[in-house]
Scaffold this motif. Sequence first.
Motif, PDB file in Angstrom:
ATOM      1  N   ASP A 168     -17.223 -19.178 -19.224  1.00 22.43           N
ATOM      2  CA  ASP A 168     -16.337 -18.934 -20.355  1.00 22.43           C
ATOM      3  C   ASP A 168     -17.075 -18.411 -21.583  1.00 22.43           C
ATOM      4  N   LYS A 169     -18.223 -19.029 -21.927  1.00 18.94           N
ATOM      5  CA  LYS A 169     -18.954 -18.699 -23.149  1.00 18.94           C
ATOM      6  C   LYS A 169     -20.322 -18.073 -22.885  1.00 18.94           C
ATOM      7  N   TYR A 170     -20.657 -17.858 -21.638  1.00 12.50           N
ATOM      8  CA  TYR A 170     -21.963 -17.278 -21.326  1.00 12.50           C
ATOM      9  C   TYR A 170     -21.913 -16.628 -19.948  1.00 12.50           C
ATOM     10  N   TYR A 171     -22.939 -15.865 -19.664  1.00 13.41           N
ATOM     11  CA  TYR A 171     -23.135 -15.387 -18.298  1.00 13.41           C
ATOM     12  C   TYR A 171     -24.615 -15.460 -17.958  1.00 13.41           C
ATOM     13  N   CYS A 172     -24.886 -15.556 -16.663  1.00 15.95           N
ATOM     14  CA  CYS A 172     -26.254 -15.604 -16.158  1.00 15.95           C
ATOM     15  C   CYS A 172     -26.566 -14.298 -15.443  1.00 15.95           C
ATOM     16  N   VAL A 173     -27.814 -13.844 -15.575  1.00 13.21           N
ATOM     17  CA  VAL A 173     -28.325 -12.742 -14.778  1.00 13.21           C
ATOM     18  C   VAL A 173     -29.490 -13.294 -13.961  1.00 13.21           C
ATOM     19  N   ASP A 174     -29.275 -13.446 -12.663  1.00 12.70           N
ATOM     20  CA  ASP A 174     -30.345 -13.893 -11.777  1.00 12.70           C
ATOM     21  C   ASP A 174     -31.024 -12.666 -11.187  1.00 12.70           C
ATOM     22  N   ARG A 175     -32.320 -12.538 -11.451  1.00 12.63           N
ATOM     23  CA  ARG A 175     -33.088 -11.414 -10.909  1.00 12.63           C
ATOM     24  C   ARG A 175     -33.991 -11.944  -9.796  1.00 12.63           C
ATOM     25  N   ILE A 176     -33.786 -11.418  -8.586  1.00 12.28           N
ATOM     26  CA  ILE A 176     -34.569 -11.810  -7.424  1.00 12.28           C
ATOM     27  C   ILE A 176     -35.310 -10.551  -6.947  1.00 12.28           C
ATOM     28  N   THR A 177     -36.612 -10.510  -7.185  1.00 15.10           N
ATOM     29  CA  THR A 177     -37.408  -9.310  -6.914  1.00 15.10           C
ATOM     30  C   THR A 177     -38.461  -9.602  -5.854  1.00 15.10           C
ATOM     31  N   THR A 178     -38.401  -8.867  -4.747  1.00 14.51           N
ATOM     32  CA  THR A 178     -39.387  -8.994  -3.675  1.00 14.51           C
ATOM     33  C   THR A 178     -40.301  -7.781  -3.696  1.00 14.51           C
ATOM     34  N   LEU A 179     -41.606  -8.041  -3.806  1.00 16.59           N
ATOM     35  CA  LEU A 179     -42.620  -6.994  -3.808  1.00 16.59           C
ATOM     36  C   LEU A 179     -43.379  -7.045  -2.491  1.00 16.59           C
ATOM     37  N   THR A 180     -43.511  -5.877  -1.836  1.00 18.77           N
ATOM     38  CA  THR A 180     -44.208  -5.787  -0.556  1.00 18.77           C
ATOM     39  C   THR A 180     -45.364  -4.808  -0.683  1.00 18.77           C
ATOM     40  N   ALA A 181     -46.556  -5.279  -0.357  1.00 14.83           N
ATOM     41  CA  ALA A 181     -47.740  -4.423  -0.424  1.00 14.83           C
ATOM     42  C   ALA A 181     -47.758  -3.455   0.749  1.00 14.83           C
ATOM     43  N   GLY A 182     -48.263  -2.258   0.490  1.00 12.18           N
ATOM     44  CA  GLY A 182     -48.361  -1.249   1.542  1.00 12.18           C
ATOM     45  C   GLY A 182     -49.595  -1.467   2.403  1.00 12.18           C
ATOM     46  N   GLY A 183     -50.383  -0.411   2.598  1.00 10.54           N
ATOM     47  CA  GLY A 183     -51.543  -0.473   3.486  1.00 10.54           C
ATOM     48  C   GLY A 183     -52.769  -1.117   2.876  1.00 10.54           C
ATOM     49  N   LYS A 184     -52.729  -1.463   1.578  1.00  9.79           N
ATOM     50  CA  LYS A 184     -53.866  -2.082   0.911  1.00  9.79           C
ATOM     51  C   LYS A 184     -53.439  -3.383   0.236  1.00  9.79           C
ATOM     52  N   ASP A 185     -54.382  -4.336   0.149  1.00 14.53           N
ATOM     53  CA  ASP A 185     -54.115  -5.539  -0.640  1.00 14.53           C
ATOM     54  C   ASP A 185     -53.830  -5.132  -2.086  1.00 14.53           C
ATOM     55  N   VAL A 186     -52.938  -5.853  -2.731  1.00 13.26           N
ATOM     56  CA  VAL A 186     -52.629  -5.590  -4.140  1.00 13.26           C
ATOM     57  C   VAL A 186     -53.013  -6.814  -4.959  1.00 13.26           C
ATOM     58  N   SER A 187     -53.958  -6.618  -5.874  1.00  8.91           N
ATOM     59  CA  SER A 187     -54.426  -7.686  -6.752  1.00  8.91           C
ATOM     60  C   SER A 187     -53.730  -7.572  -8.108  1.00  8.91           C
ATOM     61  N   MET A 188     -53.241  -8.707  -8.604  1.00  3.58           N
ATOM     62  CA  MET A 188     -52.616  -8.750  -9.922  1.00  3.58           C
ATOM     63  C   MET A 188     -53.425  -9.728 -10.756  1.00  3.58           C
ATOM     64  N   LYS A 189     -54.555  -9.235 -11.279  1.00  2.00           N
ATOM     65  CA  LYS A 189     -55.509 -10.098 -11.962  1.00  2.00           C
ATOM     66  C   LYS A 189     -54.950 -10.624 -13.279  1.00  2.00           C
ATOM     67  N   ASP A 190     -55.522 -11.746 -13.656  1.00  2.00           N
ATOM     68  CA  ASP A 190     -55.091 -12.520 -14.808  1.00  2.00           C
ATOM     69  C   ASP A 190     -55.060 -11.693 -16.098  1.00  2.00           C
ATOM     70  N   THR A 191     -53.889 -11.570 -16.735  1.00  2.00           N
ATOM     71  CA  THR A 191     -53.745 -10.965 -18.061  1.00  2.00           C
ATOM     72  C   THR A 191     -52.486 -11.517 -18.712  1.00  2.00           C
ATOM     73  N   LYS A 192     -52.507 -11.599 -20.030  1.00  2.00           N
ATOM     74  CA  LYS A 192     -51.305 -12.060 -20.748  1.00  2.00           C
ATOM     75  C   LYS A 192     -50.198 -11.021 -20.726  1.00  2.00           C
ATOM     76  N   GLU A 193     -50.499  -9.781 -20.353  1.00  2.00           N
ATOM     77  CA  GLU A 193     -49.526  -8.682 -20.448  1.00  2.00           C
ATOM     78  C   GLU A 193     -48.595  -8.686 -19.238  1.00  2.00           C
ATOM     79  N   GLY A 194     -47.589  -9.510 -19.277  1.00  5.89           N
ATOM     80  CA  GLY A 194     -46.613  -9.617 -18.204  1.00  5.89           C
ATOM     81  C   GLY A 194     -45.619 -10.719 -18.561  1.00  5.89           C
ATOM     82  N   MET A 195     -44.626 -11.001 -17.717  1.00 10.44           N
ATOM     83  CA  MET A 195     -44.275 -10.280 -16.506  1.00 10.44           C
ATOM     84  C   MET A 195     -42.767 -10.033 -16.487  1.00 10.44           C
ATOM     85  N   PHE A 196     -41.983 -11.125 -16.668  1.00 14.20           N
ATOM     86  CA  PHE A 196     -40.528 -10.970 -16.760  1.00 14.20           C
ATOM     87  C   PHE A 196     -40.148 -11.132 -18.219  1.00 14.20           C
TER      88      PHE A 196
END
Length: 313
Positions: A132-160
């Motif tokens: 009635d007074k609000y709505y929710c947006v549920d974001r469900i994101t699946t990430l799949t790596a290709g032929g190489k490992d994908v590293s997401m190293k530590d940084t404050k610049e992220g994420m949602f």
Amino acid sequence: EQRVDVLIGGKLVTSYCWPGNVYKPVLYPVRTLTGTEVTRGFPLKPREGERNDHIHQVGSWLNYGNVNGFDFWGNGSTGEKSENGGVIKHLGIDQTKEEDGEGMLAVSASWQDPSGKDMLEEKTEFHFIVNDKYYCVDRITTLTAGGKDVSMKDTKEGMFAIRVARQLELPSKENVLVLDSFGKPGTEKASENKGVTGNYRSSEGVTGEAVWGTRAKWMSLYGIIGNEKVSVVICDHPKNPSYPTYWHARGYGLFSANPLGGSDFTKGREVVDFSIPAGNSFTFRYRTIITSGIHLNDEEINTLADDFAGKYR
């Protein structure tokens, strides 16, 4: 026009869009059920009184600042594509569905390095759930790596993240100039705090700018736009890394959950070493709650957070 509009009760609440100069798909603008914009207009549609900093912070989005060394978060921060900037390329709309009180939008995208090579396949579902007074947006994101490992190293610049309207910023002492009616820096300073009403509160009871770098199950940013009470709440999910997440939540309007940036937030005491092995997938889950005319209390938010935690396993 490179967008999909989302309407609730015939009113536009947001659009999933992929402007060429933003380098990632975003929900923009984000509105309350009454139509009040809770996201900053700059740089796509600047409004008087706004800051013109961090040009890459547009609407609501999910990306990261270090993906195999490439910067998806800050790409476009100079107004042009960065030399080391990664791009999330929208590929297609996979499905739209609506039923009583809920709409679903499923999309595909590719995380590409600066040369255009695919690094991660993205499949995202947005679930729009109305009350009635609000709505929710549920974001469900699946990430799949290709032929190489994908590293997401530590940084404050992220994420949602979401970049909010001027009224939802926290009071500031900064003397930077905000935009005038022509969309150019005028004479008004941010420190005048005209119309600024925002404040943070976390699930752990931390408030104000002290929430930066803390961990919490959810974070509420609340204030008043015009005469309308507005809250923007982001809920973490127990299946996400580092639950409860770290918060890269700033007083100037950047409101972000970052599960991967432990080192920056703890001065090196905690380090998150996250990666997705080649051919493997990982799913990130976030809920955003947008209220109109009310501020949710802790009990109400906890109920919605618990509902979210049990809904996507």
